[in-house]
Design an enzyme around this catalytic site. Structure first.
Site, PDB file in Angstrom:
ATOM      1  N   ASP A  13      44.499  37.835  43.044  1.00  0.00           N
ATOM      2  CA  ASP A  13      45.477  38.030  41.979  1.00  0.00           C
ATOM      3  C   ASP A  13      46.765  37.455  42.302  1.00  0.00           C
ATOM      4  OD1 ASP A  13      43.243  39.468  41.129  1.00  0.00           O
ATOM      5  OD2 ASP A  13      43.523  41.326  40.192  1.00  0.00           O
ATOM      6  N   LYS A 123      37.916  38.732  37.566  1.00  0.00           N
ATOM      7  CA  LYS A 123      37.449  39.915  37.297  1.00  0.00           C
ATOM      8  C   LYS A 123      38.167  41.195  35.821  1.00  0.00           C
ATOM      9  CE  LYS A 123      40.560  41.663  41.108  1.00  0.00           C
ATOM     10  NZ  LYS A 123      41.054  42.247  39.961  1.00  0.00           N
ATOM     11  N   CYS A 171      45.260  45.685  43.896  1.00  0.00           N
ATOM     12  CA  CYS A 171      43.482  45.408  44.242  1.00  0.00           C
ATOM     13  C   CYS A 171      43.070  44.823  45.069  1.00  0.00           C
ATOM     14  CB  CYS A 171      43.843  43.984  43.099  1.00  0.00           C
ATOM     15  SG  CYS A 171      43.280  44.440  41.636  1.00  0.00           S
TER      16      CYS A 171
END
Length: 232
Positions: A13, A123, A171
């Protein structure tokens, strides 16, 4: 690479909405300053180099804007497995709207050397559930989402997974924990990941959770990274 070992790098991310200067919707302080570190790792001869991206619809369940009277960062929501409402409750902080599909905030940061990334895993597309981990939502009975990442790593013969990115306690942590759970020797490179909340208490709790799951916490100067660097 040592005999029998094959390593993957997962960059989690590294998106505009998680980067400061200018501030993204969920900016992590110091994120952009890590770009040279991430690019250095991407230049190393990992067998597979993967980037993940949050890819949310506008009405994602994790957005405080979708819950009347709720505030981002302050309130939480608990969601059970949508396919099994009696099981697997998962509690998450409610966030500002972020990483909306197709938005500037959803894109990987411009400083990242995208030419070295072989695969991008998106995702968080399912508006019903949170999905911190690159391996999918935290539900197993039944499992939600696909096994794209697991299947890819296994098909490439990967035995080791190195995890970096944003944010450490969200994450990055969940991706590393899942990698270890699925049987990969897993390393989290701590100086290539940034905490959103770097308080002493939060750091201690998160690091212990990872270690309890079998994740090795290492640095860029560790023998494990040096082994990758010299394996070309």
């Amino acid at each position: 690479m040592s005999a029998g070992k094959k390593a993957a790098l997962i960059c989690v991310d590294i998106q505009n909405d998680f980067c400061d200067d200018p501030d993204g919707a969920l900016a992590v302080k110091g994120a952009r300053a890590l770009a040279p570190v991430w690019n250095e790792l991407l230049s190393m001869p990992f067998a597979v180099k993967i980037a993940t991206k949050d890819c949310h619809p506008t009405d994602h369940v994790s957005f405080a804007s979708q819950h009347q009277g709720k505030q981002p960062f302050k309130d939480t929501i608990t969601v059970k497995n949508p396919e099994n409402e009696k099981d697997e409750p998962f509690t998450s902080t409610l966030w500002p709207d972020h990483c909306i599909q197709g938005s500037h905030g959803y894109e990987l940061m411009s400083e990242l050397d995208k030419s070295k990334i072989q695969t991008i895993i998106e995702k968080g597309q399912d508006k019903r559930v949170e999905s911190y981990s690159a391996f999918g939502p935290p539900y197993r009975n039944p499992r939600l989402g696909n096994n794209e990442l697991i299947e890819m790593l296994k098909s490439e013969g990967i035995t080791e997974v190195f995890v970096v990115g944003l944010a450490y306690e969200a994450c990055v942590m969940y991706t590393a924990k899942d990698a270890a759970k699925y049987g990969f020797q897993t390393y989290l490179i701590e100086d290539a990941a940034a905490f959103a909340n770097k308080s002493e208490d939060n750091t201690k709790v998160v690091r212990k959770q990872l270690q309890d799951c079998g994740v090795s916490l290492i640095s860029l100067a560790s023998p494990e990274v040096e082994r990758i660097r010299k394996s070309a």
